[in-house]
Scaffold this motif. Structure first.
Motif, PDB file in Angstrom:
ATOM      1  N   HIS A 181      30.914 -67.276 -23.786  1.00 53.20           N
ATOM      2  CA  HIS A 181      31.181 -66.243 -24.764  1.00 53.20           C
ATOM      3  C   HIS A 181      31.436 -66.502 -26.027  1.00 53.20           C
ATOM      4  O   HIS A 181      32.555 -65.983 -26.804  1.00 53.20           O
ATOM      5  CB  HIS A 181      32.542 -65.544 -24.351  1.00 53.20           C
ATOM      6  CG  HIS A 181      32.373 -65.112 -22.855  1.00 53.20           C
ATOM      7  ND1 HIS A 181      31.626 -64.034 -22.326  1.00 53.20           N
ATOM      8  CD2 HIS A 181      32.869 -65.656 -21.536  1.00 53.20           C
ATOM      9  CE1 HIS A 181      31.305 -63.816 -21.111  1.00 53.20           C
ATOM     10  NE2 HIS A 181      32.373 -64.916 -20.636  1.00 53.20           N
ATOM     11  N   TYR A 202      17.753 -61.599 -30.537  1.00 55.83           N
ATOM     12  CA  TYR A 202      18.900 -61.809 -31.331  1.00 55.83           C
ATOM     13  C   TYR A 202      18.650 -61.065 -32.795  1.00 55.83           C
ATOM     14  O   TYR A 202      17.592 -61.045 -33.404  1.00 55.83           O
ATOM     15  CB  TYR A 202      18.801 -63.298 -31.793  1.00 55.83           C
ATOM     16  CG  TYR A 202      19.079 -64.104 -30.239  1.00 55.83           C
ATOM     17  CD1 TYR A 202      20.393 -64.685 -30.274  1.00 55.83           C
ATOM     18  CD2 TYR A 202      18.051 -64.340 -29.727  1.00 55.83           C
ATOM     19  CE1 TYR A 202      20.467 -65.526 -29.209  1.00 55.83           C
ATOM     20  CE2 TYR A 202      18.417 -65.297 -28.519  1.00 55.83           C
ATOM     21  CZ  TYR A 202      19.623 -65.815 -28.338  1.00 55.83           C
ATOM     22  OH  TYR A 202      20.123 -66.538 -27.101  1.00 55.83           O
ATOM     23  N   GLU A 241      26.062 -68.133 -25.094  1.00 58.24           N
ATOM     24  CA  GLU A 241      26.372 -66.985 -24.526  1.00 58.24           C
ATOM     25  C   GLU A 241      27.218 -66.944 -23.342  1.00 58.24           C
ATOM     26  O   GLU A 241      28.051 -66.127 -22.922  1.00 58.24           O
ATOM     27  CB  GLU A 241      25.088 -66.094 -24.103  1.00 58.24           C
ATOM     28  CG  GLU A 241      25.229 -64.886 -23.763  1.00 58.24           C
ATOM     29  CD  GLU A 241      23.729 -64.006 -23.537  1.00 58.24           C
ATOM     30  OE1 GLU A 241      23.597 -62.995 -23.382  1.00 58.24           O
ATOM     31  OE2 GLU A 241      22.788 -65.024 -23.802  1.00 58.24           O
ATOM     32  N   ASP A 260      23.677 -62.097 -34.976  1.00 62.91           N
ATOM     33  CA  ASP A 260      23.756 -63.010 -34.009  1.00 62.91           C
ATOM     34  C   ASP A 260      23.467 -64.457 -34.809  1.00 62.91           C
ATOM     35  O   ASP A 260      23.890 -65.574 -34.700  1.00 62.91           O
ATOM     36  CB  ASP A 260      22.827 -63.011 -32.920  1.00 62.91           C
ATOM     37  CG  ASP A 260      23.211 -61.717 -32.154  1.00 62.91           C
ATOM     38  OD1 ASP A 260      24.396 -61.340 -32.016  1.00 62.91           O
ATOM     39  OD2 ASP A 260      22.269 -60.935 -31.646  1.00 62.91           O
ATOM     40  N   ARG A 264      15.651 -61.949 -24.329  1.00 61.51           N
ATOM     41  CA  ARG A 264      16.781 -61.861 -25.227  1.00 61.51           C
ATOM     42  C   ARG A 264      16.481 -61.370 -26.490  1.00 61.51           C
ATOM     43  O   ARG A 264      15.311 -62.264 -27.056  1.00 61.51           O
ATOM     44  CB  ARG A 264      17.663 -63.301 -25.271  1.00 61.51           C
ATOM     45  CG  ARG A 264      18.530 -63.613 -24.077  1.00 61.51           C
ATOM     46  CD  ARG A 264      18.972 -65.022 -24.327  1.00 61.51           C
ATOM     47  NE  ARG A 264      19.938 -65.008 -23.171  1.00 61.51           N
ATOM     48  CZ  ARG A 264      19.826 -65.699 -22.086  1.00 61.51           C
ATOM     49  NH1 ARG A 264      18.481 -66.146 -21.677  1.00 61.51           N
ATOM     50  NH2 ARG A 264      20.764 -65.770 -21.004  1.00 61.51           N
ATOM     51  N   PRO A 274      27.286 -61.240 -25.470  1.00 59.56           N
ATOM     52  CA  PRO A 274      26.178 -60.747 -24.786  1.00 59.56           C
ATOM     53  C   PRO A 274      24.911 -60.510 -25.794  1.00 59.56           C
ATOM     54  O   PRO A 274      25.024 -59.353 -26.516  1.00 59.56           O
ATOM     55  CB  PRO A 274      26.673 -59.770 -23.913  1.00 59.56           C
ATOM     56  CG  PRO A 274      27.837 -59.769 -23.626  1.00 59.56           C
ATOM     57  CD  PRO A 274      28.366 -60.360 -25.188  1.00 59.56           C
ATOM     58  N   ILE A 275      23.964 -60.982 -25.581  1.00 60.33           N
ATOM     59  CA  ILE A 275      22.717 -60.740 -26.384  1.00 60.33           C
ATOM     60  C   ILE A 275      22.035 -59.556 -25.913  1.00 60.33           C
ATOM     61  O   ILE A 275      21.653 -59.514 -24.657  1.00 60.33           O
ATOM     62  CB  ILE A 275      21.829 -62.035 -26.452  1.00 60.33           C
ATOM     63  CG1 ILE A 275      22.472 -63.218 -26.989  1.00 60.33           C
ATOM     64  CG2 ILE A 275      20.431 -61.881 -27.406  1.00 60.33           C
ATOM     65  CD1 ILE A 275      23.038 -63.010 -28.464  1.00 60.33           C
TER      66      ILE A 275
END
Length: 129
Positions: free
Chosen positions: A25, A40, A22, A44, A38, A29-30
């Motif tokens: 990059h 997902y 993350e 993702d 976070r 961005p989660i």
């Protein structure tokens, strides 16, 4: 939605690695829960699986970033993808040849060792250049 612990178990990847991806990059961005955890998505996870598979094929993180860009519009990027994959294939072929040479050298040293009564041909062979 999956929390980081679930993702680490599912994909056999460390939380530090996920955060690093993350940070650089490699993944967008989660999203986060209201408490800041976070979260997902399936998308993702798909992206992370793509990254892991690409790594197993020997692609660097920089090359994987390119592949992820190409993944968005594969038909337009087909020549670039083919070139990148062709370069990786050439690297693998070179590595295979080097490994075959090393295998043959080690096999010879092991065989010499079995028949040697003086010294150690393996140690002697490793000292030679």
């Amino acid at each position: 939605m999956y929390q980081i612990g679930e993702v680490t178990k599912r994909l056999n990847i460390s939380a530090d690695t996920l955060r690093y991806y993350e940070k650089i990059h490699l993944i967008p961005p989660i999203s986060r829960s209201t408490s800041g955890l976070r979260l997902y998505s399936d998308k993702d996870l798909s992206r992370l699986k793509f990254i892991r598979r690409s790594q197993r094929m020997g692609f660097s993180l920089e090359e994987i970033a390119q592949l992820l860009t190409f993944r968005e519009a594969p038909q337009q990027a087909k020549p670039e993808i083919r070139q990148l994959a062709g370069e990786k294939l050439a690297d693998i072929e070179t590595n295979l040849q080097e490994l075959q040479t090393l295998r043959n050298e080690l096999q010879l040293l092991v065989n010499l060792c079995a028949g040697s009564e003086d010294g150690c041909p393996i140690i002697d062979g490793l000292e030679d250049d």
